[in-house]
Design an enzyme around this catalytic site. Structure first.
Site: not given
Length: 584
Positions: A239-241
């Site tokens: 889960l990016d950023a």
């Protein structure tokens, strides 16, 4: 019934997330829509996850790579990547994190134009699935923002169609002074739309426009994307950023309660489709905040151990493990069902925010200066008081470890291998960046071509050139790949290196860094000891309390440890894995 219980749980998540939002849809309907979207339409679609169950063991190694880190003329890069994996990683790597492989407009993939298709410059879904057939596929869910060139944002500008209400806007007169910024670019992007001038929230860049998760249609769209990736073979989701996902004007807009609840909801849906799928949160923030993403073993299965890279690099260039040791002693063991994701290099730089509160400002300043001396670049962010602070150091790990604060020396390869041995033995799941596996040096040409500091660590190798170097016993690339591969093979055979096996930090002074691992069945012990200095060190065997009735061996050299000698001499950057059992 299981369906009703799951529906109630999803509904409970939604009631927490949207408590302060007026919705046009009932919680009951939205819960049903989310379950249907993820593929749960009836009782028989529901899997039964086990709480506190480890879906990983000492065999798990994740390689991090771009889809085109290795290219061969006339061949789709994803096909070349698969060829590279089978030729050089078959006995070491069993999971592959392919960084965003979708059409994009900037940030080397993290400004996604279309979440549902594979970038045709890389290959096809068939190529992705071919890799997923032999390796656990880790894929990015770029969940905070998308490209300003996406169809969704085009519809936002037009004021109609899917995406027209997907983006977060604010007023320039709002008090945004508390907002945590990872970049120095202006937060709001002025955009002319069919509905007038809008100021779109952009956490990272003006080409990366932030979603508005107050609109449940955004959540539904991402659950649909998750379902697609699962169908294509994804077993791990990054889960990016994600820390920036929920925004409330007047707050710092990071790590908000609603963000954590969205992750819990995603976890609930995914684990009832396939309990073995792992969620890893990418939250490049101070250590204490990062730890909260475990929740109560109901949020992320794994969290990036972001403090490890700056602390370990600092340890090896100063020859002093004081800060690394203090941090390690403070880290709570990950309870069963959760794990640390350990890495010391990635496609990004060496993040410095996770070192805040762990290294002093003077230590960080000296580290930055040393890395600049080694050819590194520095990326900056705005602090709470408007000052510029170093956000990350951009440099390949191989070049970051070419020397000490005194300057470059002859121990570059040994120091580099020492870093990986420390990481591979630690509690957690190891992730190794392809350019670390290959001993890649700084790519100044790519920095010049792109104007981006991060390009320094994103070299694109020609397969034939790389093959020749890896086949040459005198090249740094051959030496690094051979030695790291040996360490990985040893690690994978030892139960004491299970990601959740017991770990205790040893007290061996400032030049020797050590910790003890014990297998879950308590039968195997491994004492992992590293000389993190450029001078020979002596270790007293009495300091590590080896039980006299056991036979001890160094797993790396296969040398027996004679307790009668009373001490061992360790060369600069030598690592010992002393065990009472050898399973290789």
């Amino acid at each position: 019934m299981a369906w009703d219980l799951l529906h109630d749980k999803v509904k409970h998540h939604l009631e927490s997330i949207y408590a302060d939002v007026a919705l046009d849809v009932s919680y009951e309907t939205l819960a049903t829509d989310l379950m249907n979207t993820i593929g749960i339409q009836q009782q028989t679609d529901i899997a039964s996850p086990q709480s506190h169950h480890n879906y990983w063991d000492e065999d798990d190694i994740i390689m991090i790579t771009y889809g085109d880190s290795v290219i061969d003329e006339g061949e789709r890069p994803l096909v070349t990547l698969n060829k590279f994996l089978h030729r050089y990683c078959k006995n070491t790597v069993n999971n592959v994190h392919i960084l965003p492989f979708f059409p994009y407009s900037s940030d080397d993939g993290f400004s996604v134009i279309d979440y549902s298709t594979v970038n045709e410059a890389l290959g096809t879904w068939d190529d992705i699935q071919a890799i997923a057939a032999d390796y656990g596929l880790m894929t990015d869910l770029v969940i905070n923002h998308c490209s300003a060139r996406s169809a969704w944002f085009d519809n936002f500008v037009k004021g109609e169609g899917p995406g027209s209400d997907f983006f977060f806007t604010a007023d320039p007169t709002d008090d945004l002074s508390m907002v945590t910024r990872p970049r120095v670019s202006p937060l709001l992007r002025e955009t002319e739309t069919a509905n007038g001038t809008k100021h779109v929230w952009c956490t990272f860049s003006h080409d990366q426009v932030d979603f508005d998760f107050r609109n449940p249609k955004v959540l539904l769209a991402f659950i649909d994307i998750i379902k697609l990736y699962i169908d294509k073979g994804a077993k791990l989701f990054r889960l990016d950023a994600v820390a920036f996902l929920w925004k409330i004007v007047g707050t710092n807009c990071i790590n908000l309660f609603q963000t954590h609840e969205v992750i819990r909801l995603i976890r609930t849906l995914i684990e009832h489709v396939d309990p073995s799928i792992i969620i890893i949160t990418e939250t490049n923030i101070p250590n204490r905040e990062n730890l909260t993403y475990f929740g109560n073993a109901n949020e992320a299965h794994a969290i990036y151990n972001f403090s490890l890279p700056p602390l370990l690099v600092n340890t090896l260039v100063t020859g002093d493990c004081t800060y690394l040791k203090s941090w390690m002693m403070s880290m709570p063991p990950a309870q069963n069902g959760t794990a640390y994701f350990n890495f010391i290099a990635s496609h990004d730089g060496i993040g410095l925010r996770p070192a805040e509160g762990l290294l002093t400002d003077e230590e960080i300043s000296e580290l930055v200066h040393t890395m600049q001396h080694f050819g590194g670049k520095v990326s900056w962010r705005a602090s709470d008081h408007g000052q510029q602070k170093p956000y990350e150091i951009n440099i390949t790990l191989f070049d970051a470890l070419q020397g000490t604060t005194k300057g470059p020396d002859k121990y570059q390869v040994d120091r580099f291998i020492c870093a990986h041995a420390i990481m591979l033995g630690m509690e957690g799941i190891p992730g190794i960046y392809i350019h670390s596996l290959l001993g890649t040096s700084n790519d100044y040409e790519k920095v010049a071509n792109t104007g981006q500091n991060r390009s320094i660590n994103r070299k694109r190798w020609d397969f034939n050139e790389l093959e020749a170097l890896l086949d040459s016993p005198f090249s740094q690339h051959h030496k690094v790949l051979t030695r790291i591969s040996q360490l990985i093979r040893i690690r994978k055979a030892q139960p004491a290196f299970h990601p959740n096996a017991t770990q205790f930090t040893l007290q061996l002074g400032n030049q020797l860094f050590g910790y003890w691992r014990q297998s879950l069945d308590r039968k195997q012990s491994v004492f992992c000891i590293s000389n993190i200095s450029d001078e020979e060190q002596t270790i007293l065997l009495s300091d590590i309390n080896l039980i006299g009735t056991d036979n001890w061996i160094d797993l790396i050299t296969r040398d027996e440890i004679a307790l009668s000698s009373g001490f061992l001499q360790m060369k600069p950057y030598q690592v010992l894995w002393i065990s009472n059992q050898d399973f290789e």
